[in-house]
Design an enzyme around this catalytic site. Structure first.
Site, short mmCIF file in Angstrom:
data_model
loop_
_atom_site.label_atom_id
_atom_site.label_comp_id
_atom_site.label_asym_id
_atom_site.label_seq_id
_atom_site.Cartn_x
_atom_site.Cartn_y
_atom_site.Cartn_z
N GLU A 16 -2.99 65.87 23.72
CA GLU A 16 -4.37 65.42 23.52
C GLU A 16 -4.95 64.94 24.84
O GLU A 16 -4.33 64.13 25.53
CB GLU A 16 -4.42 64.29 22.49
CG GLU A 16 -5.83 63.88 22.13
CD GLU A 16 -5.87 62.65 21.21
OE1 GLU A 16 -5.40 61.57 21.62
OE2 GLU A 16 -6.36 62.79 20.07
N TYR A 46 -13.58 66.21 24.08
CA TYR A 46 -12.31 65.95 23.40
C TYR A 46 -11.53 67.27 23.33
O TYR A 46 -12.08 68.31 22.99
CB TYR A 46 -12.53 65.42 21.97
CG TYR A 46 -11.23 65.31 21.22
CD1 TYR A 46 -10.50 64.14 21.24
CD2 TYR A 46 -10.70 66.42 20.53
CE1 TYR A 46 -9.27 64.05 20.61
CE2 TYR A 46 -9.47 66.34 19.90
CZ TYR A 46 -8.77 65.15 19.93
OH TYR A 46 -7.55 65.08 19.31
#
Ligand code: ADP
Ligand code: MG
Length: 398
Positions: free
Chosen positions: A197, A109
């Site tokens: 992101e 992530y």
């Protein structure tokens, strides 16, 4: 402003972030054609909507033949995809992205956000990719690496290397990871993003670091200096009430209540919503009509608030510093006449030219409910809305 995954990938790849090969399609035929152009024998067909969580909601499909691509596209195009980020009404699918399927070894992530406490860009990374960051922080908080960037010097190589080491990457991958981190940071700061992101950033079977997903949001107030970004706006993904407001230069956020709010100043608009709740009502929107509110602007604001069918009463709350109460009052009168508003309208005026404003409202002969304090205004709006509701229900019962 949000953009689509394929747009974010194109931007990031221009900043040196590696992404899988892919192509956009507006129809099943085009998707099949583009898969043939890409080559290979496994593709991922991905619904392009302004929300994450598509995988779990059936918006990301692995296909191994042209037939499967058609099937996947037929199930996606024109539908509304509901994910945990879209709300119950979902978001319409009008484009799909066809991407070469990549063999995944590890998922990471990676997020870039504005950290208000340090007033810096913060990098948030975790070795637990594929999960949402909220779940990672609830279930695997120890896996999260945080690092803030000193704006004067930008993201330094040593700092990027440190993040790569903390994620446990093997030495052969460190340089690719540094390039990815620096590319994301450069895109973030140069384009006035508010969020980047990549979830997941993957390590492939053949040792490449690739962004498999990408999300970017931009600061609306800085869009004027990035024409190539404002170009990417997709109104089909926005709340129609909010796009209408943005087109008219008004700052509007739609909510679920029944009391429409027309206020000048964002802080006062927030306070007005709080006070309506305190008085037992629910605001239908946040609306800041700004400083120099001409009668035309006030009429526009009324139109916008009334375009929401849930609105059953309107509260106008103006504290005029730069503004003038007489202008706003003229706007209210003009709007009520032009738009033939048949729901209760409560007006509270304070500040510059308040006496003139009150006179204009009184002289108009219109059934405007006036109030002096914000609390009084909110209570009157809630009461008027409740009375109106009982009257209408009674009428329907008859
Ligand atoms: P979302 O976050 O909206 O669910 P993603 O783009 O992250 O959408 O895709 C969901 C999952 O699909 C990813 O976590 C990844 O496992 C898989 N996936 C996405 N793109 C590819 C690709 N090109 N090759 C292989 N798997 C992929
Ligand atoms: Mg994702």
């Amino acid at each position: 402003m949000d953009i689509h995954e394929y747009q974010a990938k194109e931007i990031l790849s221009n900043f040196g972030v590696a992404v899988p090969t892919g192509a956009l399609a507006y129809s099943p035929e085009q998707a099949a054609y583009r898969a043939r152009e890409l080559g290979g024998d496994k593709w991922i067909v991905k619904a392009q909507i302004h929300a994450g969580g598509r995988g779990k909601a059936g918006g990301v499909k692995l296909c191994s033949s042209e037939g499967e691509i058609y099937e996947a596209c037929n199930a996606l195009f024109g539908r509304k995809l509901v994910t945990h980020q879209t709300g119950a009404e979902g978001k319409g699918i009008y484009r799909v992205y066809v991407e070469s399927a990549v063999p995944i070894d590890r998922e990471i992530y990676l997020g870039f956000v504005l950290d208000r406490t340090s007033q810096r860009v913060m990098i948030v990374a975790s070795s637990e990719g594929g999960m949402e960051i909220e779940d990672i922080s609830a279930e695997k908080p120890d896996s999260i690496v945080r690092s803030t960037v000193e704006p004067a010097v930008g993201l330094q190589e040593f700092q990027a290397r440190e993040i790569a080491f903390q994620l446990g990457l093997e030495p052969g991958l460190i340089q690719q990871m540094v390039r990815t981190l620096q590319g994301c940071y450069a895109a973030f700061s140069e384009l006035d993003a508010t969020m980047v992101e990549i979830n997941p950033l993957v390590i492939t079977g053949d040792k490449r670091v690739l962004a498999l997903d990408a999300k970017m949001s931009f600061d609306d107030n800085a869009l004027f200096r990035h024409p190539q970004i404002s170009e990417l706006r997709d109104k089909s993904q926005e709340d129609p009430r909010e796009s209408r407001a943005a087109d008219r230069g008004l700052s509007y956020v739609g909510l679920d209540g029944n009391i429409g709010c027309i206020v000048n100043g964002a802080g006062l608009a927030m306070a007005t919503m709080d006070t309506i709740k305190l008085a037992g009502g629910e605001p239908a929107n946040f609306l800041d009509i700004g400083g120099g509110a001409s009668p035309e602007r006030v009429t526009k604001a009324f139109r916008l608030v009334l375009s929401d069918d849930n609105v059953q009463a309107i509260l106008v709350n103006i504290f005029a510093g730069i503004n003038r109460c007489d202008w706003v009052a003229e706007g209210v009168v003009q709007a009520l006449r032009e738009l033939q508003i048949d729901i209760p309208v409560v007006v509270r005026l304070a500040g510059t030219n308040v006496e003139e404003g009150q006179k204009i409202l009184a002289k108009s002969g219109l059934p405007i409910i006036r109030a002096t304090s914000l609390m009084e205004a909110a209570e009157r709006a809630v009461r008027a809305w409740q009375n109106d509701l009982t009257q209408n229900t009674k009428m329907r019962a008859v």
